[in-house]
Each structure stands twice: as C-alpha cells, then as structure tokens.
Design a protein around this motif. Sequence first.
Motif, short mmCIF file in Angstrom:
data_model
loop_
_atom_site.label_atom_id
_atom_site.label_comp_id
_atom_site.label_asym_id
_atom_site.label_seq_id
_atom_site.Cartn_x
_atom_site.Cartn_y
_atom_site.Cartn_z
N ASN A 1 0.79 -1.24 0.00
CA ASN A 1 0.00 0.00 0.00
C ASN A 1 0.82 1.29 0.00
N SER A 2 2.12 1.19 0.25
CA SER A 2 2.91 2.42 0.40
C SER A 2 4.38 2.11 0.22
N GLY A 3 5.18 3.16 0.18
CA GLY A 3 6.63 2.99 0.07
C GLY A 3 7.21 2.29 1.29
N ALA A 4 6.81 2.75 2.48
CA ALA A 4 7.37 2.15 3.70
C ALA A 4 7.02 0.66 3.77
N GLU A 5 5.83 0.33 3.34
CA GLU A 5 5.44 -1.09 3.35
C GLU A 5 6.26 -1.91 2.35
N ALA A 6 6.64 -1.29 1.26
CA ALA A 6 7.51 -1.99 0.30
C ALA A 6 8.86 -2.28 0.96
N ILE A 7 9.36 -1.32 1.73
CA ILE A 7 10.63 -1.51 2.45
C ILE A 7 10.48 -2.64 3.48
N GLU A 8 9.38 -2.62 4.21
CA GLU A 8 9.16 -3.67 5.22
C GLU A 8 9.14 -5.04 4.55
N ALA B 1 20.16 8.30 4.77
CA ALA B 1 19.05 7.53 4.18
C ALA B 1 17.69 7.94 4.73
N TYR B 2 16.69 7.88 3.86
CA TYR B 2 15.29 7.99 4.28
C TYR B 2 14.51 6.87 3.61
N HIS B 3 13.92 6.01 4.43
CA HIS B 3 13.17 4.88 3.86
C HIS B 3 11.72 4.82 4.33
N GLY B 4 11.28 5.77 5.15
CA GLY B 4 9.89 5.76 5.58
C GLY B 4 9.77 5.74 7.09
N ASN B 5 8.54 5.69 7.57
CA ASN B 5 8.29 5.94 8.99
C ASN B 5 7.73 4.77 9.78
N VAL C 1 19.71 0.61 0.07
CA VAL C 1 20.30 1.85 -0.44
C VAL C 1 19.31 2.55 -1.37
N GLU C 2 19.12 3.84 -1.19
CA GLU C 2 18.41 4.63 -2.21
C GLU C 2 19.38 4.79 -3.39
N THR C 3 18.97 4.40 -4.56
CA THR C 3 19.87 4.47 -5.72
C THR C 3 20.35 5.91 -5.91
N PHE D 1 17.48 -1.98 -3.54
CA PHE D 1 17.45 -0.57 -3.95
C PHE D 1 16.09 0.01 -3.61
N ASP D 2 16.10 1.11 -2.89
CA ASP D 2 14.87 1.85 -2.60
C ASP D 2 14.71 2.89 -3.69
N GLU D 3 13.78 2.64 -4.61
CA GLU D 3 13.45 3.63 -5.65
C GLU D 3 12.02 4.11 -5.47
N VAL D 4 11.60 4.18 -4.21
CA VAL D 4 10.25 4.69 -3.93
C VAL D 4 10.09 6.09 -4.52
N GLN D 5 11.15 6.89 -4.37
CA GLN D 5 11.05 8.26 -4.89
C GLN D 5 11.79 8.42 -6.23
N ALA D 6 12.92 7.71 -6.37
CA ALA D 6 13.75 7.90 -7.57
C ALA D 6 13.27 7.09 -8.77
N GLY E 1 7.13 2.91 -5.03
CA GLY E 1 5.94 3.49 -4.40
C GLY E 1 5.64 4.80 -5.11
N LYS E 2 5.13 5.75 -4.38
CA LYS E 2 4.88 7.10 -4.89
C LYS E 2 4.30 7.12 -6.31
N ALA E 3 5.13 7.44 -7.34
CA ALA E 3 4.59 7.63 -8.70
C ALA E 3 4.11 6.32 -9.32
#
Length: 398
Positions: free
Chosen positions: A105-112, A133-137, A184-186, A217-222, A246-248
């Motif tokens: 449902n979200s970027g943070a959940e993808a990380i989890e 790094a920022y991967h969510g809350n 890692v955020e790419t 690779f965290d590409e939630v934003q990138a 996530g996001k877009a």
Amino acid sequence: MNAESFLDGHLAQTTLYPLGLRVARAEGLDLILEDGRRIMDLISGIGPSAWGHGHPEILQALHAQIDRHLHTMVYGEFHQRSQDDAARLLTALLPPSLDTVYFVNSGAEAIEGAMKLAKRITRRGGFVACTGAYHGNTHGALSVSYNAERKAPFAPLLPNVAFMPFNDLEGLAAIDGSQAAAIVETVQGDAGIRIPSRAWLEALRQRCDETGTLLIFDEVQAGMGRTGKPFAFEHFGVVPDVLCLGKALGGGLPIGAFVAQRDWMRQLAHTPSLGHITTFGGHPVPCASAAAALRLLARHDWEAMERAGARLESFLRAHPLVVEVRRIGLYIAVELPDEAAVTRVIQRGLEEGILLFWFLSTPQAFRMAPPLNLTEADWARIWPPLQAALDAGQTSSH
Ligand SMILES: Cc1ncc(COP(=O)(O)O)c(C=O)c1O
C-alpha cells in the motif's frame, strides 16, 4: 494557518506549520484552490503525481475499474485483471531477474516487505544502510533511516543496523557477511538528491555478492521515470536483488511494490504459509491507475524531459542566490546559503503561484520534482514566478 485548525476538525496533523491551502480541484500542473487561485505543483505532490494531476488516461482507467469492481479479496487469492496488468507492465520494463511483484500500500510497506524477504532468504538478521538515508516511517523503515533526531523518540528500533557512508568505497567494509541486506536509495532523496558514482554502486554490488548479502534498492522516490530513465539503477548498470517502489507507481493513488525473482518470492508462501500478507495491498483500483501510469512510462519522451531538466538546471544555476544544483532527470535539490533563504523562496513561491518544498533532513536546500511531461506552455508559465521567488530569497525580511 496553524495546526490547531486541523486538530479542531478532528484530523491529526504532525506538522506545526501546515501550508493549509484549501484544494478544490487539481488538473495537470495546477492545484486550484477554493478561493480560485492556481498554484503550479513543482513537486508533484512529493512524487506521486509524476504525470500531472488527473492525467486523462489514468482517470479513464480508474473509471473503468470502478465500474468493474472495487475490493474483492485479500492479496493473492483471486485473479484480478488490473493487478495482473500492472505486474506484467512493470516487469516488462525490468531486467529478467526482477520478474515477480508483490504489491503493497505504500513505500514504507515496500521496504518492510523487502526487509522480511531478505531475512527469509538469507536467514540473517541485520541490515546495512547509508548515512543520509530515508526509507519511511514504519518501525523497520525508520530503523534503516539515518536521521537520529527523527528516530530517538521511538527507540528501541530494530537491532543490528549498521550505517555506511553513502558513495564511499571504503565504507563498504561495513557489509561484513552477517547482514541480510544492504538497503540503499539508488539516488538519495531526502539527503538532498545525492547522486552516487557508478564505481561505488558497482563496488557495492560486488561486496554484496562476495558476502552473500542481498542488495535492496529503494526507488520509492527515484523510480518510475523521475531520474530520466524508468528506473534510477539504469543510469549505473547495477541491478539490485530487490527493488522497492511506491509514490509515482500509482499515478496518484496509494500503492507500493517490492520486486524480486520468482523463486525467492515463493518462499514467502511457505514455512510459514502466508509469510507476508496484506488486506489491501494490490487493491484493484490503485493497480488500474498503476497500469495506466506504466503505459505512460513505457512511451515517455525521455529526450524532451532531459532537455527540460537541463534548461531548468541552467536557469537555477544562473541565479546569484543559488549555491549548488544537484539534478538527475527532473529530481532536483537547489542549495541556498541558509535555511532562512529556503523558507523565503518557498513562501514567495506560493505567493507567486508555484509550490516548491523543503527536505526533511536537508534544511539549506529546497526540492523540485515537477511532472515529467510538462509542455513548453507549462514551462513558460513557470519561469517568471520561479525568478521572483529566487529574487525574494536574496532579501532578508528583517
Ligand atoms: C526513498 C523513500 N523511501 C521510502 C519512502 C516511504 O514511502 P511512504 O511515505 O509511501 O511510506 C519515501 C517517502 O518519501 C522515500 O522518499
């Protein structure tokens, strides 16, 4: 407007200084306020609205899906066409080793989900993450994020998380063979758009291979076109074991995904069975808009986007207030002399009709991430208010 007006209305609010704009409608580049003002959204809603607000093809796909069905069953039990379409279109754009998608449902959940998958595959517990790094809350995502001030009140978080400096070859020694994954955020987002070297990402890949550590690779934003290619890792020729999105991805609706190879994903189906489950993940309505957004991504004009990005970069660099511009595609940090100048620029921008925004952890820069598909006419509307906002940044209000 202050936070009290939200709290009085029974809506939780975690910023003390909300912009408080009253949105009536949004179309393309524009947010249209209840008082009739138009604000050009140069941050795409912090990422999700990468094709502008209410792109007609996304709206059409949503209307069609809503007429077919809404929620029917928890993730993975039924065949639902919009889920199948979104997964097929997404994997068609990815290398063969990233062939299986788990929608959440979200970027943070993808990380989890990715972190759980890495533990399940490697039978190891720890993680290596990066400074900045920022991967969510959520708890796991916060554990592998770096900003100590944001983490401290919620300690203890996950144990055994080591941090290595981003884009630093020697720092890779932190990956020692005891950890399940390096995450890692790419291209780092909240750290102020930090673009790593190809050599570092190649060495990171190699170090993970040598130590049996998965590379996430965290590409939630990138991801999803923001950097000028469908996925940021394509700039560097380094393929992760697990990709988080996530996001877009959802074209304006909430959805995330982690993507990996099929036989690994299958391991979430046994010992225990249903080793990762979600009620709403892969909901048919966000999947329908994700499929429409993926169709836009597949036929996007990357050259036009890069021309626009280069022009925006030159425009920003030409302004005497600007200290540095870090840009890849239409993912941009504009570094100013100090935090106060950033706030002046953002505030003046709003008065002039453009939305720019702060980073959480990089106070001396503001972010720009405009829609990927702006026309010449859109850009022509952007330059004058952007110039005025930057000019205002030079003069202290005191
Ligand atoms: C790189 C990165 N990862 C993960 C997240 C978390 O995504 P979400 O806010 O959808 O949970 C974000 C959100 O900004 C992000 O930028």
